[in-house]
Each structure stands twice: as structure tokens, then as C-alpha cells.
Motif scaffolding. Structure first.
Motif, PDB file in Angstrom:
ATOM      1  N   SER A 190     -13.319 -11.061  -9.563  1.00  0.00           N
ATOM      2  CA  SER A 190     -14.211 -11.202  -8.411  1.00  0.00           C
ATOM      3  C   SER A 190     -15.245 -12.292  -8.672  1.00  0.00           C
ATOM      4  O   SER A 190     -15.667 -13.006  -7.773  1.00  0.00           O
ATOM      5  N   LEU A 191     -15.625 -12.420  -9.927  1.00  0.00           N
ATOM      6  CA  LEU A 191     -16.589 -13.444 -10.293  1.00  0.00           C
ATOM      7  C   LEU A 191     -16.029 -14.829  -9.993  1.00  0.00           C
ATOM      8  O   LEU A 191     -16.738 -15.716  -9.504  1.00  0.00           O
ATOM      9  N   SER A 195      -5.652   5.150 -18.067  1.00  0.00           N
ATOM     10  CA  SER A 195      -7.069   5.313 -17.777  1.00  0.00           C
ATOM     11  C   SER A 195      -7.755   6.278 -18.745  1.00  0.00           C
ATOM     12  O   SER A 195      -8.946   6.169 -18.980  1.00  0.00           O
ATOM     13  N   ASP A 196      -7.006   7.211 -19.289  1.00  0.00           N
ATOM     14  CA  ASP A 196      -7.549   8.075 -20.349  1.00  0.00           C
ATOM     15  C   ASP A 196      -6.734   7.827 -21.611  1.00  0.00           C
ATOM     16  O   ASP A 196      -5.508   7.899 -21.575  1.00  0.00           O
ATOM     17  N   HIS A 206       0.796  -1.228   0.000  1.00  0.00           N
ATOM     18  CA  HIS A 206       0.000   0.000   0.000  1.00  0.00           C
ATOM     19  C   HIS A 206       0.829   1.279   0.000  1.00  0.00           C
ATOM     20  O   HIS A 206       0.289   2.364   0.189  1.00  0.00           O
ATOM     21  N   ASN A 210      -9.866  -2.161 -16.913  1.00  0.00           N
ATOM     22  CA  ASN A 210      -9.569  -2.526 -15.525  1.00  0.00           C
ATOM     23  C   ASN A 210     -10.824  -2.963 -14.785  1.00  0.00           C
ATOM     24  O   ASN A 210     -10.794  -3.900 -13.979  1.00  0.00           O
ATOM     25  N   ILE A 211     -11.926  -2.291 -15.066  1.00  0.00           N
ATOM     26  CA  ILE A 211     -13.182  -2.665 -14.404  1.00  0.00           C
ATOM     27  C   ILE A 211     -13.620  -4.059 -14.850  1.00  0.00           C
ATOM     28  O   ILE A 211     -14.027  -4.883 -14.030  1.00  0.00           O
ATOM     29  N   ILE A 212     -13.474  -4.349 -16.139  1.00  0.00           N
ATOM     30  CA  ILE A 212     -13.806  -5.692 -16.643  1.00  0.00           C
ATOM     31  C   ILE A 212     -12.908  -6.741 -15.990  1.00  0.00           C
ATOM     32  O   ILE A 212     -13.369  -7.788 -15.546  1.00  0.00           O
ATOM     33  N   GLY A 237      -5.645  -1.107 -17.440  1.00  0.00           N
ATOM     34  CA  GLY A 237      -5.474  -0.245 -16.281  1.00  0.00           C
ATOM     35  C   GLY A 237      -4.268   0.669 -16.259  1.00  0.00           C
ATOM     36  O   GLY A 237      -4.153   1.517 -15.370  1.00  0.00           O
ATOM     37  N   LYS A 250     -11.220  -6.662 -13.122  1.00  0.00           N
ATOM     38  CA  LYS A 250     -11.483  -6.874 -11.692  1.00  0.00           C
ATOM     39  C   LYS A 250     -12.852  -7.512 -11.444  1.00  0.00           C
ATOM     40  O   LYS A 250     -13.022  -8.280 -10.499  1.00  0.00           O
ATOM     41  N   LEU A 251     -13.806  -7.188 -12.317  1.00  0.00           N
ATOM     42  CA  LEU A 251     -15.111  -7.854 -12.221  1.00  0.00           C
ATOM     43  C   LEU A 251     -14.951  -9.351 -12.492  1.00  0.00           C
ATOM     44  O   LEU A 251     -15.497 -10.191 -11.762  1.00  0.00           O
ATOM     45  N   GLY A 266      -8.007   2.018 -20.535  1.00  0.00           N
ATOM     46  CA  GLY A 266      -7.631   1.290 -19.324  1.00  0.00           C
ATOM     47  C   GLY A 266      -8.630   1.387 -18.188  1.00  0.00           C
ATOM     48  O   GLY A 266      -8.627   0.542 -17.276  1.00  0.00           O
ATOM     49  N   PHE A 267      -9.512   2.362 -18.231  1.00  0.00           N
ATOM     50  CA  PHE A 267     -10.551   2.481 -17.203  1.00  0.00           C
ATOM     51  C   PHE A 267     -11.555   1.337 -17.387  1.00  0.00           C
ATOM     52  O   PHE A 267     -11.790   0.544 -16.478  1.00  0.00           O
ATOM     53  N   THR A 268     -12.092   1.253 -18.595  1.00  0.00           N
ATOM     54  CA  THR A 268     -13.053   0.196 -18.906  1.00  0.00           C
ATOM     55  C   THR A 268     -12.416  -1.182 -18.714  1.00  0.00           C
ATOM     56  O   THR A 268     -13.007  -2.070 -18.093  1.00  0.00           O
ATOM     57  N   ILE A 305     -16.199 -15.264  -6.260  1.00  0.00           N
ATOM     58  CA  ILE A 305     -17.575 -15.462  -5.785  1.00  0.00           C
ATOM     59  C   ILE A 305     -18.058 -16.879  -6.096  1.00  0.00           C
ATOM     60  O   ILE A 305     -18.612 -17.554  -5.230  1.00  0.00           O
TER      61      ILE A 305
END
Lengths: 314, 314
Positions: free
Chosen positions: B242-243, B149-150, B70, B234-236, B146, B238-239, B230-232, B246
Motif C-alpha cells: 500500500s505504501l 496465521s498461527d 472472491h 501478511n500485515i507487513i 500469510g 500488505k502495508l 504469517g499474521f505479522t 500511496i
């Protein structure tokens, strides 16, 4: 009595599944709304016979044209003024119905929602929201999921308020937690849009802002309402939908995966316009149609649109 | 002989899982690369004993400091010049190793990759890519996930070329199909970035462009390489991660879901820098470490970085 308009010609399985959905809705409703069925009488009337609807339960409005799923939205709406979608929005705009539902051409529904009826005063950009099934059984809301592919910080800030009001009134979540969908945990992370949106959300007294939510938090219970631009949101929504289809086709079964079935939710509400418009999935079947009618009913009864407008101008 | 540097201190289970991963790699390799272990000798040496590595199989390089997960990346790299990550990049920059691997602080690894070594000539923006398991058993590549991001259209256009070269050389896909991740099927759809990127991809003779891919196409076999900001991405990513977590926690088991386990892929390659850098997940265990070493080996052997640079300037 509230009046709900239904496009009988919209969707891959119209009009038969729309009819079946209406039957489900009527059978299960304590006090059914008056339904205004918009569609081709020649196709719809023969199917209505077996339903034994009372004359006071519905009104049939003839619409001889249909906007197909792949037609250009603006052009189709302009050229097919006798289509079920065009007539539906005309009924909505003139107060003949209190909400309009369709599983037809999504683009035409969005164009109709934006131009036939109007955005509420104070709303910069109407938005569409999707239900996110949380892994702990809770229900989340993600918006925008495709109406606004490029957003400004003030748009996301309004989505947060509209999503909060919707979550409170329709999903029954008291004091919903709002998060900014982002690619980092701390303030200052993310793309330019996310960086500029964070301070607005933080200072917004109409919402309970809980910070950033990452992709890995989407299905966890970190926040009730998650806001993002419509590009990101639409990709998440369609990925989730395809995931349900894939697990189903591979016969991977679990209660949690069943919650990704869009039929449970019926449709996507357009928020920020003067009256409820609900856009259904093209492959909607009876259950999805019944749920769309129930959602419209709830949105009218709770006066969601006026409530969110009040929050935005307060 | 190729030399692969490994950060022995990076990740939640370091150094023990790194050691186990090295053991796995050595045991299974026909001709193992020379491994340069960067870390705290006091912690690493006692664990090396049971491995019975021959002296010519590895070199230990002492690094008394550790950058924690961190810590602020730039500050940590500057202040902890004796950390395993800082020393690893120094070895890479001075040609003492041919690739560097770490499961440590992702930000520090990215900063190191961008500033300790350099972007290849002609590369506007280095990028990171992730493996997407297709539902039909095929393997797809998504980038950027990621680092950027822009993005501008010309960045996505380069990601497409870098992704193609990587897919061809590392994933073994001949003539990979490249798609633009978007929220509509036709040209002209999407946000401003996607609209402006489409024509560049269409005219790019270094790739086989197959048009737009929507969220629902991500897991289908529509394209081998999919590009996005990289924004889109990274979200995909990490989703998806997590899937997997889960479904595992809910005991939903299926071969297809197992393919979402990042341990299979080892790590995320940084593409477009002068030498291979592989960033592992913080929770990497032995298998992930072994796979990271194999990936580095393959990237060196195939000379992927020079090949993609050649495509970009050609």
C-alpha cells in the motif's frame, strides 16, 4: 493548577533538549502548567538560567542517579531509587504531580507505569498507542504497540474502548470507527486471536466497530482506531519510524512523509493506568519534548483516564 | 524440456496481460521453456494469433470455467473442476507440467498447492515468502507472509531453512543471514512464540542465525532472511504494497520506492510443496507475468524444492 513532571535526564539529548522543549512550551502556552523538573541539579540548574522562568512556573526536584538506556528496567528501578525515573514515579504515585513524561529507558518507564502507579479499576491490561498518519490527512490510532506482546481477545476488546476514548478526547474524532487489524476482510478470517476477538468487538456497544482492517488499510482512512496485539503493533510502529528515517536519509521529501516524524506527536501515552504517563523516543529533541508536555496537559485537562475507566466498567 | 503451466484466466487483467507477459518472456529468453496455457480457448486463442509463437513453444489446454477472485477457495475448487486453477493443479500433480503460475484467486491457489500436490517429506507447513527491498540496494526475504496465521516454533525454524535455501538459490545470496523478526534485540525478548523460537534457530546448524531483527531492521541490511508468523508477515507485506501505491498516487518518486513495486518480483512462491507454485498479485500486468515465468523457470532449474527438502531432513 496542574503539575507535570518531566524527567530531565531521559533521552539521548538530555538535559539540553528537554530544557529547550520546556522553553518552547512555556513561550507558546496561553496558561502554562506548573512544571516539575526531575533530574541532576548540577547538570540542569546551569541550563535553566537563560530560560528566565519565573519561580512559580517550575519546581526543581533533585535526582542524583540516571537509569541508562540499556539498563535492565526492573533491576535499574529497584537499585536506582534516586534516579529521575524512580523519583518521577514516586511523585506521581503520591499525587505531587498529575502526569509524568520521560524520553528515557522505555522499559523502566513501562515498569514504573505498571507497578509504581496502578492500572485503573476494570482495566485488564494497560496499553500503549501510536499515531498513524493516514494518507488523506486524517490521523489514526494503533494499539497496542508493544506493551502486551501476547494478548487475549478480551484485552483487544478493552484496547478498542480505550483507543476510542483517547481518539475522541485527544485526537478530536467524534464517534471514532474501530477496526480489528487482520489478514482478511470478512469475519472468521485471521489467526486464532483475531477470530476470537471479532465477535467481542461486534457486540461491544461502547465502540463503533467497522470490521477488519488489513495491512493495506493501515494508512488508508478505513478506521480511526485499529487494535492488534503488541507484537504486531510494535513491528508496524518501528517499521514506520524507520521508513521516515530512510526517506529522510535518501532525501525523499513530501509533506505526507513528514507526518511520520514522531517529533510531531511527542510520545506514546500509557493508557489504562491511574495517571497520564508519556514515554518519549530516546532521540527526542525540543519539539518532541514540548509536544509531550502539551499531550500530558491535554490528557489531564480532559480527564482521559477516568473517562476510559468509566467506559470499561459501564 | 521444462514445462511451465500458466493460468490464462487469473487476475484482473487476464487473459490479455498474461498473453503480453508470455510475449515478453519468449522474446527475452535465450532458450524459452515450453509453456502450457490453461484457459478458455474462445478467449485465449484469438489473442495468441499476433504473438507468432511456434507450435513447439506452447500447448493450449482448454479450461471452460473460471474461479472468480472472491469465490470461496475450497468450495470453488471442488465445484469448478474444469476451472483453469483446478486443471492447472491436475496437470501439476500428474507431472504434465513442472510448475504452475496464476494471478487468480489466492485462496484457491493456496488450497490447490496444499491439497492437489503435496508437502515435501519432512515439511511441517509449506510457506509463502515475499521480497523485501533493503534500503542499501540489497534484497531480503520475509516469510511466512500469510499462509500460516498461527505458527509454532518448529514451523518458524523450518521457514528459516526454506528461506535460506531460496535466498541462496534464487536470490543468489551466499550463506544468507537469518533473523527472527521480534520486538527486542536480545534473546528472551518478544512474545511467547518468538521466545520459544529463538533457541531453535540458535541451535539450527542449517542456517546462519544472526539473532533478532526488529521492525526498524526490516528495511535495513541486518539479515537476508527474516522469519515470522504469517499474521505479522501478511500485515507487513500488505502495508508495504500500500505504501508503494500511496507514494505513486502522491507522485512521490524515487528509485528506492520503485523497488516496492511487486511487478518486479512477479509473484509469491509457495515453498515446501513438491513442485513450484507461484501466486501472482490480482493486478498483475505483463511484466509481472513475465517475471513469474522466469521465477518458475529458475526454481525448476535450480531444483529448489528438492534442495530445501534435503536440508530439512538432513
Amino acid at each position: 493548577m496542574m503539575k507535570i513532571g518531566i524527567d530531565m535526564m531521559g533521552g539521548d539529548f538530555a538535559p539540553i533538549e528537554a530544557i529547550k522543549g520546556i522553553q518552547q512550551y512555556i513561550q507558546e502556552a496561553a496558561q502554562a502548567a506548573h512544571l516539575v523538573l526531575v533530574g541532576d541539579e548540577a547538570q540542569v540548574n546551569p541550563l535553566l538560567g537563560p530560560l528566565s522562568l519565573r519561580a512559580d512556573q517550575y519546581t526543581m526536584v533533585h535526582a542524583p542517579q540516571v537509569i541508562d538506556m540499556h539498563e535492565h528496567p526492573t533491576r535499574a528501578l529497584k537499585e536506582k531509587q534516586q534516579s529521575s525515573i524512580a523519583i518521577g514515579f514516586h511523585l506521581l504515585a503520591t499525587g505531587k504531580i498529575d502526569a509524568f513524561i520521560s524520553a528515557g529507558n522505555t522499559g523502566a518507564m513501562l515498569v514504573g507505569a505498571l507497578y509504581s502507579i496502578k492500572a485503573l479499576e476494570g482495566v485488564l491490561r494497560p496499553t500503549i498507542a501510536a499515531i498513524i498518519p493516514k494518507e488523506n490527512g486524517a490521523t489514526g490510532l494503533l494499539l497496542d504497540v508493544g506493551l502486551n506482546s501476547d494478548c487475549k481477545p478480551e484485552h483487544l476488546n478493552q484496547f478498542a474502548v480505550m483507543g476510542s476514548v483517547y481518539a475522541q478526547n485527544i485526537l478530536g474524532i467524534e464517534n471514532p470507527r474501530v477496526a480489528l487489524l487482520n489478514i482478511g476482510e470478512e469475519e472468521g478470517k485471521g489467526n486464532i486471536l483475531a477470530q476470537a476477538t471479532y465477535p467481542l468487538l461486534k457486540e461491544n456497544t461502547h465502540i463503533q466497530f467497522v470490521g477488519n482492517a488489513e495491512g493495506r488499510d493501515l494508512l488508508l482512512d478505513k478506521a480511526d482506531v485499529m487494535v492488534c496485539d503488541g507484537f504486531t503493533g510494535n513491528i508496524i510502529l518501528k517499521l514506520s519510524e524507520s521508513l521516515f528515517e530512510i526517506t529522510k536519509s535518501k532525501n525523499i521529501r513530501h509533506d505526507y512523509l513528514d507526518r511520520f516524524d514522531f517529533e510531531n506527536y511527542g510520545g506514546t501515552p500509557v493508557l489504562g493506568v491511574s495517571k497520564p504517563v508519556i514515554i518519549g523516543h530516546g532521540i527526542s529533541k525540543a519539539k518532541a519534548f514540548a509536544n509531550k508536555i502539551r499531550l500530558a496537559e491535554k490528557m489531564i485537562a480532559k480527564d482521559v483516564m477516568q473517562k476510559l475507566a468509566a467506559e470499561l466498567v459501564a
